[in-house]
Design a protein around this motif. Structure first.
Motif, PDB file in Angstrom:
ATOM      1  N   MET A 216      31.721  82.221  24.951  1.00 11.96           N
ATOM      2  CA  MET A 216      32.856  81.716  25.723  1.00 11.96           C
ATOM      3  C   MET A 216      33.894  81.065  24.822  1.00 11.96           C
ATOM      4  N   LEU A 217      33.426  80.360  23.792  1.00 10.45           N
ATOM      5  CA  LEU A 217      34.358  79.679  22.890  1.00 10.45           C
ATOM      6  C   LEU A 217      35.189  80.672  22.106  1.00 10.45           C
ATOM      7  N   VAL A 218      34.589  81.777  21.695  1.00 12.59           N
ATOM      8  CA  VAL A 218      35.337  82.817  20.970  1.00 12.59           C
ATOM      9  C   VAL A 218      36.506  83.309  21.811  1.00 12.59           C
ATOM     10  N   LYS A 219      36.275  83.550  23.098  1.00 13.33           N
ATOM     11  CA  LYS A 219      37.336  84.048  23.974  1.00 13.33           C
ATOM     12  C   LYS A 219      38.477  83.045  24.089  1.00 13.33           C
ATOM     13  N   ASP A 220      38.137  81.758  24.262  1.00 15.90           N
ATOM     14  CA  ASP A 220      39.179  80.740  24.414  1.00 15.90           C
ATOM     15  C   ASP A 220      39.997  80.561  23.142  1.00 15.90           C
ATOM     16  N   ILE A 221      39.327  80.567  21.981  1.00 14.06           N
ATOM     17  CA  ILE A 221      40.061  80.383  20.725  1.00 14.06           C
ATOM     18  C   ILE A 221      40.904  81.618  20.412  1.00 14.06           C
ATOM     19  N   LEU A 222      40.380  82.808  20.702  1.00 18.71           N
ATOM     20  CA  LEU A 222      41.177  84.030  20.519  1.00 18.71           C
ATOM     21  C   LEU A 222      42.448  83.974  21.345  1.00 18.71           C
ATOM     22  N   LEU A 223      42.299  83.545  22.588  1.00 17.63           N
ATOM     23  CA  LEU A 223      43.462  83.448  23.472  1.00 17.63           C
ATOM     24  C   LEU A 223      44.471  82.452  22.927  1.00 17.63           C
ATOM     25  N   ALA A 224      43.982  81.311  22.399  1.00 18.77           N
ATOM     26  CA  ALA A 224      44.883  80.280  21.874  1.00 18.77           C
ATOM     27  C   ALA A 224      45.608  80.764  20.615  1.00 18.77           C
ATOM     28  N   LEU A 225      44.923  81.503  19.754  1.00 19.28           N
ATOM     29  CA  LEU A 225      45.522  81.935  18.485  1.00 19.28           C
ATOM     30  C   LEU A 225      46.474  83.107  18.642  1.00 19.28           C
ATOM     31  N   THR A 226      46.345  83.861  19.710  1.00 17.43           N
ATOM     32  CA  THR A 226      47.188  85.056  19.881  1.00 17.43           C
ATOM     33  C   THR A 226      48.342  84.838  20.843  1.00 17.43           C
TER      34      THR A 226
END
Length: 862
Positions: free
Chosen positions: A851-861
């Motif tokens: 879940m954390l990977v998805k949230d950080i990916l969304l924030a960085l892109t």
């Protein structure tokens, strides 16, 4: 014939030659040779070798223009200035010039050397140097000035008044580098001047988390003493403002408990225990654990309720060292009561199977104490101990006999069968203490086993000469008691035993036999037994009291060496008692501007401003860390709608995750709830009801807000234990007229707290979280997000993590732990050319990591 050259064998000759080489290098005109010589000299000092004979050669280079040489010269002079005072005095003028050097390191070193020359004639020079250094632009020099203050004070105590003025000036310093040093100077010179701390109290609390670990230890100790003199006992009806100011000290210390410094962890916990605060979560070294458990064991005597909810935290692990096991056993025994005794006894049963003999013995003793303190389980414990008498391990049997003996003294008439059973064990048990205990029991209650006791004496008389001394003494006592109660059967046996004892090698046994013979055997003059014999041997003995060894240890200050040793150590100082009346709190009122600062890379609003440090009169406190004063949420924290103003009939509610420690329960996430009354009428009795949670989740409700006037706002803080999941917490938000069904769901990034670690620690932990615990995703960064600052901001906004130092400018690393289970979370963002990047998350909990990977990916892109 040419004479053979032999090496010199005079002791110290080689050392002298080597030092001659160093002296030549120091006299050289080349700075490179001087620098090499000084490096070798400092290395000698570091290895503990004596280099004092080089002082004249080194001190000549104190005026060297090469900065590197000069720094090493000052290092040497600090070490030997006190030993070579006369030579050091010749260079005073050079040191004074060094105080004006453009390089801050040279200025600080010059002051350090100057304060190391312990000659009273230069006291005025030292005082002037300290005063000037206290106003230096460099915080490092000001820190050195603070270190010099105690040195000057010990040299000339008459300078105290002037030094206090310097301490007062340095206490007002806002730099974390100076804080710890000046507090140490304060403690050494004028600890009684508590008035100097009043206006700096809140500032020191706020600086505490950023001060170096040595300084944190010093400040915590000072603030502990301050708290005990300036605040009322937090356990006895204190005011809300008092709780607020006191809780500030508690809140800023929480992150310290996650430190890797043993002394710092120990000091933080000690402060919490002294100030009567509970619920500290810390994973620490076994040495620290030992000291902490010593304190806990003492507190469980009179403050059992503080630790009863956390009984399982003291269960023993197989990996615990023996001393830790025994201390945890002590705590469990002290916490035993009618409610939890069955659970504790089941736990003790598993401990008896341990291979650690000392621990097994301590467990059996603990069972005996539980039986003594809780009468309802006495028979159960006694029966369990009797079953242990058939154990194959002789140590278990021996320890059980000793404990059974103590328990039987309480109700001997009910347990004659047990005494008979123990009498049979004399043929098998060889441990001296156990054999002696059995003999004492049979002799003390021989009237309950009149047929068995004489037979036991017969067997013991036969083996008397081969027994240990402690057993022989009990055989003599048994013979005397049987002679007084059953002389017909045991008269000859008793005389036989006394005759054997008369010629024993041990003088204690010979004296005991002579003494007993005079008491019980009739003489020609008296013709009868001594009138004192029965009073002496057959008197009722009081039952033993099995007490904790920590019972009377609380008169020593918790966490002190005296408490650890249970004896007053040199330099021990009593902790002051809580004041009966609250001192004036206005002395701590200072104007502090609201500011934003960064810890690691997580930006948040200054703790002092958040807690309303403009003055306690401006806020209304409530239980724990909940407030009714409006606090503007930081722009870095995202707000979520809990109740729309239309649905709420004028009442709108938003919430955000404050990322602050939730003081009442460290396993809960702090949720800040912001209420706005948009209606034209007042809202009353704003509170929570009908909380519905998933299994394992918990909620600490915010205190009821009695009145929210029309057009006004209020903020409260509640705690939720989400059990490291993003499941919603459902409840009813109620007023005096309406009820609204609402729910709070956390983003995965809010389920963790920052965890500070070094680069090496990060790599080590990451190496252990590979395979299924590692998730990697490739991405392309937006043009605005291709610099380090932007990446840090995006990641820390998405997740409550701390920045980890990294030697590479191509990687950003972050670390944290989940709030409930403290599972490790590691994040790495590795950048490449043209915006290409790779995100790696290592997490003990795979679901959290995904879940954390998805949230950080969304924030960085974005």
């Amino acid at each position: 014939m040419k004479e053979e050259t032999r090496p010199c064998v005079i002791p110290g000759c080689f050392s002298a030659r080597r030092h001659d080489d160093l002296k030549e290098m120091l006299d050289s005109n080349k700075d490179s040779l001087k620098l090499e010589a000084m490096k070798r000299i400092v290395a000698m000092i570091a290895r503990g070798k004596n280099a004092s004979d080089l002082f004249p050669a080194v001190v000549k280079n104190v005026a060297c223009k090469n900065i590197e040489v000069k720094k090493l010269v000052y290092v040497y002079l600090v070490r030997y200035a006190e030993e070579q005072q006369d030579l050091a005095l010749l260079s005073i003028s050079t040191f004074q010039r060094g105080l004006k050097d453009p390089n801050q390191l040279i200025r600080a070193s010059a002051l350090r050397v100057l304060s190391s020359i312990r000659v009273t004639i230069i006291v005025p020079i030292m005082m002037l140097a300290i005063k000037e250094a206290a106003s230096d632009m460099s915080p490092y020099v000001r820190k050195t000035a603070a270190h010099a203050i105690p040195k000057l004070y010990s040299l000339d105590p008459e300078q105290k008044d002037q030094l206090i003025e310097v301490i007062e000036k340095l206490l007002a310093d806002k730099t974390t580098l100076v804080a710890g040093s000046v507090v140490m100077a304060f403690e050494e010179v004028c600890p009684e001047r508590i008035d100097l701390i009043h206006k700096n109290y809140r500032k020191l609390c706020n600086l505490l988390i950023d001060v170096e670990e040595w300084g944190q230890v010093v400040i915590i100790n000072m603030l502990t003493r301050y708290a005990r003199t300036q605040f009322l006992n937090p356990n006895i009806n204190v005011s809300r403002v008092q709780n607020w100011v006191y809780s500030l000290f508690r809140a800023v210390s929480l992150p310290i408990e996650q430190s890797h410094d043993a002394a710092l962890i120990y000091t933080a916990i000690r402060k919490i225990l002294i100030c009567c605060l509970t619920h500290v979560h810390v994973s620490c070294f076994s040495e620290v654990q030992y000291v902490v458990l010593q304190n806990v064991a003492t507190m469980t005597i009179k403050r059992r309720g503080m630790f009863e909810p956390y009984l399982k935290s003291f269960y023993i692990r197989s990996t615990d060292p023996t001393q830790i096991k025994i201390l945890k056993l002590e705590v469990l025994t002290n916490l035993a009561n009618e409610t939890n005794i069955s659970t504790i006894l089941r736990e003790f049963q598993t401990y008896i199977k341990s291979m650690d003999k000392d621990f097994v013995a301590a467990t059996i003793q603990a069972i005996g104490r539980c039986a003594t303190n809780i009468g309802e389980v006495r028979d159960t414990c006694l029966n369990g101990l009797v079953q242990l008498l058939s154990n194959r391990d002789e140590l278990v049997v021996a320890e059980s006999v000793v404990v059974i003996k103590k328990l039987l003294q309480m109700q001997p008439e009910k347990h004659s069968d047990i005494i008979k059973h123990m009498a049979k064990l004399t043929d098998n048990i060889q441990v001296p203490m156990a054999r002696a205990s059995i003999l004492w029991l049979i002799g003390e209650y021989c009237e309950h086993v009149p047929k068995i006791a004489p037979d036991v004496l017969r067997k013991m008389a036969k083996s008397f000469t081969n027994e240990e001394d402690i057993v022989k003494l009990q055989i003599i006592n048994l013979a005397a008691k049987l002679y007084l109660t059953n002389s017909k059967q045991t008269k000859l046996l008793t005389q036989y035993v006394l005759n054997l004892a008369k010629y024993d090698q041990n003088y204690d046994i010979r004296d005991r036999a002579r003494f007993i013979r005079q008491l019980i055997v009739p003489t020609e003059k008296s013709g009868a037994l001594s009138k004192y014999a029965k009073k002496l041997f057959l008197a009722l003995k009081p039952a033993p009291v099995l007490e904790s060894p920590f019972k009377d240890r609380d008169h020593f200050q918790l966490g002190s060496l005296s408490h650890l040793l249970n004896a007053k150590a040199g330099g021990y100082q009593e902790l002051p008692d809580w004041p009966e009346a609250a001192p004036d709190p206005s002395v701590r009122n200072v104007e502090v501007k609201e500011s934003v600062r960064a810890v690691g890379t997580v930006t948040y609003r200054d703790t002092g401003a958040l807690w309303g440090l403009q003055g306690p009169q401006k806020m209304e406190g409530s239980e724990g860390c909940s407030f009714r004063r409006t606090i503007a949420p930081s722009s870095a924290l995202k707000s979520y709608e809990l109740l729309h103003r239309i649905t709420g009939e004028g009442l709108s509610v938003e919430y955000c995750f404050s990322r602050q420690p939730f003081i009442p329960d460290a396993n809960m996430v702090a949720v800040q709830v912001h209420f706005t009354n948009n209606s034209t009428s007042d809202t009353k009795s704003l509170h929570m009801e009908d909380v519905k949670l998933q299994s394992g989740m918990r909620v600490k409700e915010f205190p009821e807000i009695e009145l929210l006037p029309a057009g006004e706002t209020a903020t409260a803080v509640m705690g939720i234990d989400f059990c490291d999941s993003t499941q919603t917490a459902n409840f009813q938000l109620c007023t005096h007229t309406r009820k609204f069904f609402v729910s709070i769901q956390p983003p995965v990034g809010e389920l963790m707290r920052p965890f500070f670690m070094t680069e090496n620690e990060f790599k080590k932990e990451q190496g252990q979280l590979m395979g299924m615990n590692e998730i990697t995703e490739k991405l392309t960064l937006d043009v605005k997000c291709r610099n380090e600052h932007a990446i840090v901001q995006k990641v820390t906004t998405a997740a409550n993590l701390s920045r980890v130092p990294c030697g590479s400018d191509k990687e950003c690393r972050f670390a944290g732990r989940t709030v409930t289970s403290s599972s490790l979370v590691l994040v790495t963002v590795a950048t490449k050319d043209q915006g290409a990047a790779q995100l790696t998350v290592n997490c003990e909990k795979m679901v959290i990591g995904t879940m954390l990977v998805k949230d950080i990916l969304l924030a960085l892109t974005q």
